[in-house]
Scaffold this motif. Sequence first.
Motif, short mmCIF file in Angstrom:
data_model
loop_
_atom_site.label_atom_id
_atom_site.label_comp_id
_atom_site.label_asym_id
_atom_site.label_seq_id
_atom_site.Cartn_x
_atom_site.Cartn_y
_atom_site.Cartn_z
N LEU A 9 -11.04 0.52 16.08
CA LEU A 9 -11.32 1.35 17.24
C LEU A 9 -10.06 2.07 17.72
CD1 LEU A 9 -13.39 2.25 19.34
CD2 LEU A 9 -12.78 0.23 20.70
N VAL A 10 -8.94 1.34 17.75
CA VAL A 10 -7.68 1.96 18.19
C VAL A 10 -7.25 3.04 17.22
CG1 VAL A 10 -5.24 1.53 18.61
CG2 VAL A 10 -6.95 -0.08 19.49
N MET A 11 -7.34 2.73 15.92
CA MET A 11 -6.95 3.72 14.91
C MET A 11 -7.84 4.96 14.99
SD MET A 11 -6.23 1.19 11.66
CE MET A 11 -6.06 2.56 10.54
N SER A 12 -9.14 4.75 15.19
CA SER A 12 -10.05 5.89 15.33
C SER A 12 -9.70 6.72 16.55
CB SER A 12 -11.50 5.41 15.40
OG SER A 12 -11.85 4.67 14.25
N GLY A 13 -9.31 6.03 17.64
CA GLY A 13 -8.92 6.76 18.84
C GLY A 13 -7.68 7.61 18.62
N PHE A 14 -6.67 7.03 17.94
CA PHE A 14 -5.47 7.79 17.63
C PHE A 14 -5.79 9.00 16.75
CE2 PHE A 14 -2.81 3.97 18.74
CZ PHE A 14 -2.04 4.62 19.69
N MET A 15 -6.61 8.76 15.73
CA MET A 15 -6.98 9.87 14.83
C MET A 15 -7.68 10.98 15.59
SD MET A 15 -8.40 7.69 11.54
CE MET A 15 -9.18 9.12 10.82
N THR A 16 -8.60 10.61 16.46
CA THR A 16 -9.34 11.61 17.23
C THR A 16 -8.42 12.41 18.13
OG1 THR A 16 -11.32 10.20 17.20
CG2 THR A 16 -11.25 11.97 18.83
N VAL A 17 -7.51 11.72 18.81
CA VAL A 17 -6.59 12.40 19.73
C VAL A 17 -5.72 13.39 18.98
CG1 VAL A 17 -4.62 12.07 21.26
CG2 VAL A 17 -6.60 10.57 21.46
N PHE A 18 -5.12 12.95 17.87
CA PHE A 18 -4.22 13.82 17.13
C PHE A 18 -4.96 15.01 16.51
CE2 PHE A 18 -1.41 9.97 16.83
CZ PHE A 18 -0.35 10.51 17.55
N VAL A 19 -6.14 14.76 15.93
CA VAL A 19 -6.88 15.84 15.29
C VAL A 19 -7.36 16.86 16.31
CG1 VAL A 19 -8.97 16.40 13.98
CG2 VAL A 19 -7.56 14.46 13.30
N VAL A 20 -7.92 16.38 17.43
CA VAL A 20 -8.40 17.30 18.46
C VAL A 20 -7.25 18.11 19.04
CG1 VAL A 20 -9.45 17.43 20.74
CG2 VAL A 20 -10.43 15.93 19.01
N SER A 21 -6.12 17.44 19.29
CA SER A 21 -4.96 18.14 19.85
C SER A 21 -4.45 19.19 18.87
CB SER A 21 -3.85 17.15 20.18
OG SER A 21 -4.29 16.19 21.12
N ALA A 22 -4.32 18.82 17.59
CA ALA A 22 -3.84 19.77 16.59
C ALA A 22 -4.80 20.95 16.44
CB ALA A 22 -3.64 19.07 15.25
#
Length: 670
Positions: A9-22
């Motif tokens: 869940l934490v890894m998915s959250g990090f991935m989502t944040v970075f991808v959406v921001s980029a």
Amino acid sequence: MAQLALVVLVMSGFMTVFVVSARRMLGLHIGFIRALFAGLVSLAGLGVFNLVMQRPEQQGILTGVQFGSTLLVTMGFLAAWEVVLPSGSMGSPAGWPRALKSRIARGRRYSHIVSIAVRHGLRPYLRGRSGGWAQGRSGGGSKGPSGGGAARLARPLRLALEEGGPTFVKLGQMLSTRHDMLPREFVSELSRLQYQVSPEPWPVVEEALVAAYGVPLETLFKEFEATPMAAASIAQVHAVWLHDGAKAVVKVLRPGVRTVVERDLDIICRLAAMLERRTRWARAIGMVELAEGFAASVHEELDFRVEAANIATVRAAWARRRQDDAIRLPTVHEELSGESVLVLDWLAGEPVGGATRLASASEDDRAGWARALLATLLDQVLIDGVFHADPHPGNILLLDDGRVALIDFGSVGRVDAQMRAGLKLFLLAVNTGDPAALCDALLQIVERPDEIDERALERALGRFLARHFVPGSAPQVQVFADLFRLVAGYGLTVPPEAAAVFRALATLEGTLTTVCPGFTMVDEARHFTGGRRGGRAGGPFAQPSGPSSSIPSPEPAVPAELLAAWELLRRLPRRLDRVTSALEQGRLGVGVRLFADARDRKYVRSLVHEVLLTFIAATSGVMSAILLSIERGPEVVPGTGLFQLFGYHLLVITAVLVLRLLFIISREDR
């Protein structure tokens, strides 16, 4: 298990944040597959930066730098992917195998085409060493080189196109009609492609016909000749007899040609873009525009239902006015025609390009045929609004009864009423030699930019008239090339329908020269509008129809100003009604606003945005350099000062802003 779920869940959250921001920083819309790969890259980057930056003695003070560097890597990955493979270029993931297979097939075909060109000695012209005739053309000359340079190149080019297959044969046939673009050596050699196409074997054609009809041929036709009357690059024609005894012709699409043509057209457009980037001669002739127009024309010819509809449209327009007895049009047997088969009535004759009767015909007969063809095309353009767009010698038949027939309506052009009025004004202005009227007519035909120096354009058109239409001169087809060059020089864009008219006229010039050597089409067309019959084409100034109105009248044309005034008066009542209605309802107003055009507002907004980004990035970069250069100051942790901490963060911010700015600029340039 719970810990594993928490980690995921934490890894998915990090991935989502970075991808959406980029994605938001770059202004991209990406799909799930691309987002998944970008997320995996962000996790890998986060792990690497965690090992490099997060040491125990630093107590996590570089966490912001770590996250910023990860965002930068994710943005770089998405930007690189977008440059190599733009969004939407390969469709959905389900279509990737098919797209990959298509790319492989196209690459194999591309290699084959290049090998054909190299084998026939055309390699220097693909590399940009134009030489010979091309240099003369790009330099503005109207003639090819003297000597055998063009002749030595023309034959290998014809052989390479012939070996390339049906699409390239069709391209050569089209080029053979461009007297305004190619030297006579090329036109003469490429013209052989009109008649030297090998037919498909009869068993293959019979199988295709049975598949198209779904029944044996004996059910539909009384007799079918296996030997074709003519074979073209895309189709071939066979003579048949119907059960009622009437003779007809069957035009059948070559089996399997559609797939080959679609692939080759894509390759031709890509080659045209490559050659226009690399060579002067391709830029001089507008290779990309030529290839795109050719591709659009060939796409229509792959479906005979389009040709049948075109014939019906031309015949309907033809029937609305008095039919010219000197010209015949084919009749379609609709019940026997379809997508890959077209059945037409029999027209006994031979193409003018190979007609044996031309050699024995008198000069008056030749001139009469040429005038009839020219009058027919101009009638179709200026009166009917629908015209034969490819009148090359293979599509014009000289009939046994002494008349002329138009065939092969796979490509037709359409012109609306406003464009027809502009073309008529253009001809009148040319006839009267008035550069001001010619400028007004030209601006009515083309798509003009927001700003144009009309006085300079008018002077250029005056020089154009003096060069080609001075009294006593014999205008040549080079007039079309010079006109297109003048239009492009002033930033004017010729609409596709107008370009089709000029291309058809340039093609007709070559046909008329074949029919009647020395026939000056431009000079004959100058007097067309002033002497044609009336009705809806000429308003109050047109002459009544009658037996003598089938050829241009020698009387002077009506001044272009009068016809222009008539067009203005015809539209005036409608415009006055709009103004008076708005005045009566209190809605009439005059307003001038700065940046009223949405495109202007968008441009200014993007410009201000880029300037601000540049300023912020530059300021942040300078500040980070200054802070990192300060050796003294309070320490946050041993070995890392407060100024260095701010400098590292500002440096990451600078890199992110610069990457965003570069990506925005690169997308605007494409």
